[in-house]
Design a protein around this motif. Structure first.
Motif, PDB file in Angstrom:
ATOM      1  N   ASN A  89       0.811  -1.227   0.000  1.00 29.87           N
ATOM      2  CA  ASN A  89       0.000   0.000   0.000  1.00 29.87           C
ATOM      3  C   ASN A  89       0.836   1.264   0.000  1.00 29.87           C
ATOM      4  O   ASN A  89       0.457   2.275   0.589  1.00 29.87           O
ATOM      5  N   PHE A  90       1.982   1.250  -0.676  1.00 29.02           N
ATOM      6  CA  PHE A  90       2.775   2.477  -0.805  1.00 29.02           C
ATOM      7  C   PHE A  90       1.940   3.569  -1.470  1.00 29.02           C
ATOM      8  O   PHE A  90       1.055   3.298  -2.276  1.00 29.02           O
ATOM      9  N   SER A  91       2.247   4.794  -1.125  1.00 27.01           N
ATOM     10  CA  SER A  91       1.618   5.933  -1.800  1.00 27.01           C
ATOM     11  C   SER A  91       2.665   6.624  -2.661  1.00 27.01           C
ATOM     12  O   SER A  91       3.867   6.557  -2.380  1.00 27.01           O
ATOM     13  N   TYR A  92       2.186   7.275  -3.716  1.00 32.28           N
ATOM     14  CA  TYR A  92       3.094   7.879  -4.697  1.00 32.28           C
ATOM     15  C   TYR A  92       2.625   9.288  -5.020  1.00 32.28           C
ATOM     16  O   TYR A  92       1.433   9.595  -4.961  1.00 32.28           O
ATOM     17  N   ASP A  93       3.597  10.131  -5.378  1.00 37.68           N
ATOM     18  CA  ASP A  93       3.241  11.469  -5.810  1.00 37.68           C
ATOM     19  C   ASP A  93       2.392  11.395  -7.077  1.00 37.68           C
ATOM     20  O   ASP A  93       2.554  10.482  -7.900  1.00 37.68           O
ATOM     21  N   ALA A  94       1.490  12.341  -7.221  1.00 33.97           N
ATOM     22  CA  ALA A  94       0.675  12.404  -8.433  1.00 33.97           C
ATOM     23  C   ALA A  94       1.584  12.610  -9.643  1.00 33.97           C
ATOM     24  O   ALA A  94       2.580  13.328  -9.574  1.00 33.97           O
ATOM     25  N   PRO A  95       1.274  11.962 -10.758  1.00 31.28           N
ATOM     26  CA  PRO A  95       2.118  12.113 -11.953  1.00 31.28           C
ATOM     27  C   PRO A  95       2.070  13.529 -12.492  1.00 31.28           C
ATOM     28  O   PRO A  95       1.037  14.198 -12.441  1.00 31.28           O
ATOM     29  N   ALA A  96       3.191  13.966 -13.010  1.00 32.06           N
ATOM     30  CA  ALA A  96       3.263  15.309 -13.587  1.00 32.06           C
ATOM     31  C   ALA A  96       2.790  15.273 -15.033  1.00 32.06           C
ATOM     32  O   ALA A  96       3.182  14.412 -15.815  1.00 32.06           O
ATOM     33  N   GLY A  97       1.939  16.204 -15.392  1.00 28.27           N
ATOM     34  CA  GLY A  97       1.515  16.326 -16.783  1.00 28.27           C
ATOM     35  C   GLY A  97       0.486  15.301 -17.192  1.00 28.27           C
ATOM     36  O   GLY A  97      -0.074  14.560 -16.389  1.00 28.27           O
ATOM     37  N   MET A  98       0.236  15.270 -18.477  1.00 28.46           N
ATOM     38  CA  MET A  98      -0.776  14.391 -19.040  1.00 28.46           C
ATOM     39  C   MET A  98      -0.135  13.427 -20.029  1.00 28.46           C
ATOM     40  O   MET A  98       1.026  13.570 -20.420  1.00 28.46           O
ATOM     41  N   VAL A  99      -0.903  12.441 -20.444  1.00 30.77           N
ATOM     42  CA  VAL A  99      -0.494  11.488 -21.476  1.00 30.77           C
ATOM     43  C   VAL A  99      -1.330  11.774 -22.716  1.00 30.77           C
ATOM     44  O   VAL A  99      -2.522  12.078 -22.614  1.00 30.77           O
ATOM     45  N   THR A 100      -0.714  11.690 -23.894  1.00 25.34           N
ATOM     46  CA  THR A 100      -1.412  12.020 -25.132  1.00 25.34           C
ATOM     47  C   THR A 100      -1.428  10.841 -26.092  1.00 25.34           C
ATOM     48  O   THR A 100      -0.411  10.159 -26.266  1.00 25.34           O
ATOM     49  N   ILE A 101      -2.567  10.588 -26.702  1.00 25.04           N
ATOM     50  CA  ILE A 101      -2.650   9.689 -27.852  1.00 25.04           C
ATOM     51  C   ILE A 101      -3.140  10.521 -29.029  1.00 25.04           C
ATOM     52  O   ILE A 101      -4.133  11.247 -28.932  1.00 25.04           O
ATOM     53  N   ASP A 102      -2.398  10.437 -30.132  1.00 24.17           N
ATOM     54  CA  ASP A 102      -2.663  11.281 -31.294  1.00 24.17           C
ATOM     55  C   ASP A 102      -3.105  10.414 -32.467  1.00 24.17           C
ATOM     56  O   ASP A 102      -2.520   9.354 -32.728  1.00 24.17           O
ATOM     57  N   GLN A 103      -4.137  10.865 -33.157  1.00 20.61           N
ATOM     58  CA  GLN A 103      -4.584  10.223 -34.386  1.00 20.61           C
ATOM     59  C   GLN A 103      -3.976  11.000 -35.544  1.00 20.61           C
ATOM     60  O   GLN A 103      -4.475  12.066 -35.912  1.00 20.61           O
ATOM     61  N   GLN A 104      -2.891  10.473 -36.071  1.00 18.92           N
ATOM     62  CA  GLN A 104      -2.116  11.187 -37.082  1.00 18.92           C
ATOM     63  C   GLN A 104      -1.730  10.214 -38.190  1.00 18.92           C
ATOM     64  O   GLN A 104      -1.256   9.114 -37.921  1.00 18.92           O
ATOM     65  N   GLY A 105      -1.931  10.645 -39.429  1.00 14.35           N
ATOM     66  CA  GLY A 105      -1.657   9.750 -40.542  1.00 14.35           C
ATOM     67  C   GLY A 105      -2.567   8.533 -40.525  1.00 14.35           C
ATOM     68  O   GLY A 105      -2.212   7.469 -41.028  1.00 14.35           O
ATOM     69  N   CYS A 106      -3.747   8.697 -39.911  1.00  8.72           N
ATOM     70  CA  CYS A 106      -4.721   7.603 -39.783  1.00  8.72           C
ATOM     71  C   CYS A 106      -4.142   6.406 -39.040  1.00  8.72           C
ATOM     72  O   CYS A 106      -4.413   5.245 -39.365  1.00  8.72           O
ATOM     73  N   ARG A 107      -3.323   6.718 -38.051  1.00  8.40           N
ATOM     74  CA  ARG A 107      -2.793   5.726 -37.122  1.00  8.40           C
ATOM     75  C   ARG A 107      -2.851   6.324 -35.717  1.00  8.40           C
ATOM     76  O   ARG A 107      -2.814   7.547 -35.540  1.00  8.40           O
ATOM     77  N   TYR A 108      -2.910   5.462 -34.705  1.00  9.11           N
ATOM     78  CA  TYR A 108      -2.798   5.912 -33.320  1.00  9.11           C
ATOM     79  C   TYR A 108      -1.321   5.985 -32.940  1.00  9.11           C
ATOM     80  O   TYR A 108      -0.547   5.071 -33.217  1.00  9.11           O
ATOM     81  N   HIS A 109      -0.951   7.065 -32.286  1.00 14.60           N
ATOM     82  CA  HIS A 109       0.412   7.231 -31.775  1.00 14.60           C
ATOM     83  C   HIS A 109       0.336   7.648 -30.309  1.00 14.60           C
ATOM     84  O   HIS A 109      -0.269   8.686 -30.004  1.00 14.60           O
ATOM     85  N   PRO A 110       0.901   6.853 -29.383  1.00 11.51           N
ATOM     86  CA  PRO A 110       1.625   5.598 -29.612  1.00 11.51           C
ATOM     87  C   PRO A 110       0.679   4.411 -29.755  1.00 11.51           C
ATOM     88  O   PRO A 110      -0.523   4.521 -29.497  1.00 11.51           O
ATOM     89  N   ILE A 131      -0.507   4.666 -18.398  1.00 11.98           N
ATOM     90  CA  ILE A 131      -1.013   5.846 -17.717  1.00 11.98           C
ATOM     91  C   ILE A 131      -1.341   5.467 -16.286  1.00 11.98           C
ATOM     92  O   ILE A 131      -1.527   4.288 -15.965  1.00 11.98           O
ATOM     93  N   ARG A 132      -1.396   6.459 -15.412  1.00 12.64           N
ATOM     94  CA  ARG A 132      -1.775   6.237 -14.022  1.00 12.64           C
ATOM     95  C   ARG A 132      -3.276   6.440 -13.829  1.00 12.64           C
ATOM     96  O   ARG A 132      -3.914   7.219 -14.545  1.00 12.64           O
ATOM     97  N   VAL A 133      -3.830   5.753 -12.849  1.00 14.45           N
ATOM     98  CA  VAL A 133      -5.211   5.986 -12.449  1.00 14.45           C
ATOM     99  C   VAL A 133      -5.358   7.469 -12.074  1.00 14.45           C
ATOM    100  O   VAL A 133      -4.571   8.007 -11.297  1.00 14.45           O
ATOM    101  N   GLY A 134      -6.355   8.137 -12.632  1.00 14.10           N
ATOM    102  CA  GLY A 134      -6.585   9.541 -12.333  1.00 14.10           C
ATOM    103  C   GLY A 134      -5.774  10.514 -13.152  1.00 14.10           C
ATOM    104  O   GLY A 134      -6.016  11.714 -13.087  1.00 14.10           O
ATOM    105  N   GLN A 135      -4.815  10.045 -13.921  1.00 15.91           N
ATOM    106  CA  GLN A 135      -4.007  10.923 -14.760  1.00 15.91           C
ATOM    107  C   GLN A 135      -4.784  11.278 -16.024  1.00 15.91           C
ATOM    108  O   GLN A 135      -5.509  10.449 -16.580  1.00 15.91           O
ATOM    109  N   GLU A 136      -4.616  12.487 -16.498  1.00 15.80           N
ATOM    110  CA  GLU A 136      -5.392  12.938 -17.649  1.00 15.80           C
ATOM    111  C   GLU A 136      -4.828  12.403 -18.961  1.00 15.80           C
ATOM    112  O   GLU A 136      -3.646  12.510 -19.238  1.00 15.80           O
ATOM    113  N   LEU A 137      -5.706  11.806 -19.745  1.00 16.45           N
ATOM    114  CA  LEU A 137      -5.383  11.364 -21.095  1.00 16.45           C
ATOM    115  C   LEU A 137      -5.963  12.361 -22.088  1.00 16.45           C
ATOM    116  O   LEU A 137      -7.171  12.631 -22.077  1.00 16.45           O
ATOM    117  N   THR A 138      -5.110  12.915 -22.944  1.00 17.77           N
ATOM    118  CA  THR A 138      -5.558  13.823 -23.990  1.00 17.77           C
ATOM    119  C   THR A 138      -5.620  13.063 -25.307  1.00 17.77           C
ATOM    120  O   THR A 138      -4.625  12.474 -25.744  1.00 17.77           O
TER     121      THR A 138
END
Length: 265
Positions: A110-131, A136-143
């Motif tokens: 049950n260790f606790s950890y600092d909240a992750p910095a920033g967000m994670v991004t998935i981009d639809q580019q060239g008609c592919r998903y990147h990455p 990602i962490r629970v509660g972290q923002e996905l763009t």
């Protein structure tokens, strides 16, 4: 005329599935609870005694040929890709396997950890998903971004989290989403372009990594203890290893994947 009618129908379904704004939309149904990204409740990891778990993911045998992709249904996708495209299923180079999600599956307590910095991004580019594979962490923002001048949608098919299907018909649109439960893995697909797929691992701790072309991974800052390390591949399945590390130790965890007997891509 028939093709045009089909595209209009798809657009209507995608927009009905999710009302989005060009400036971005927050999915309030899955908003994180206060402090959710730093959940755990126990003591923090002592950096002075933490160690590392490192390894390499190898591939045994001859890698299957990745399935080729035909984008003829959408002229925008054809224009965006000057060279023939193939799936990213088997990323094998010099006997090493990429796109493997490696993480601590058990043993952290049950260790606790600092909240992750920033967000994670998935981009639809060239008609592919990147990455193609990421974490990602629970509660972290996905763009979720649509960088293409064509309709895309991102359809998540989780088992523990809430399913969502977000249409993005306009280039530059962004949507934000958060996951409330840990889950390995959540598949993504595009209902408009059937070849588009991706996978995300959702964890309540920071010990995960996706292998690159060299097959290497490194889980840093792990507290002393005994852990189950799991390596996941979209077609190769999962493998686990038990690793015990002491204070300031670095221990190996290596895996070798082979293609399933029925693999065709």
């Amino acid at each position: 005329m028939r093709l045009r009618t089909m595209w209009i129908g798809v657009l209507g379904l995608a927009l009905a599935a999710s009302i989005t704004a060009c400036g971005g939309k927050k999915d309030d149904l899955d908003a994180p609870e206060a402090g959710g990204a730093a959940a755990g409740g126990g003591p923090k990891v002592d950096a002075a005694t933490a160690g590392n778990i490192e390894g390499v993911i190898s591939f045994g045998g001859v890698a299957p040929k990745n399935a080729s992709i035909s984008m003829n249904a959408d002229p925008v996708c054809v224009k965006a890709n000057a060279t023939p495209q193939a799936q990213e299923t088997w990323e094998v180079k010099d006997g090493k396997l990429g796109n493997v999600f490696v993480y601590i599956k058990d043993g952290l307590g049950n260790f606790s950890y600092d909240a992750p910095a920033g967000m994670v991004t998935i981009d639809q580019q060239g008609c592919r998903y990147h990455p193609h594979v990421f974490g990602i962490r629970v509660g972290q923002e996905l763009t979720i971004v649509n960088s293409d001048p064509t309709l895309h949608n991102i359809h998540a098919l989780p088992k523990s989290n809430s399913e969502f299907n977000t249409g993005q018909p306009i280039q530059g649109m962004k949507t934000m989403h958060v996951f409330k439960e840990k889950e390995v893995m959540v598949p993504f697909k595009c209902d408009v372009h059937g070849w588009m797929n991706a996978y995300i691992g959702v964890l309540d701790h920071p010990y995960f990594q996706v292998t690159g072309a060299d097959g290497k991974f490194s889980l840093k800052g792990v507290p002393p203890g005994t852990y189950t390390i799991e390596a996941w591949h979209e077609k190769g399945g999962t493998q686990t290893a038990m690793v015990t590390i002491g204070a300031k130790e670095t221990k190996p965890a290596n895996f070798t994947f082979k293609a399933p007997a029925t693999a065709t891509d």
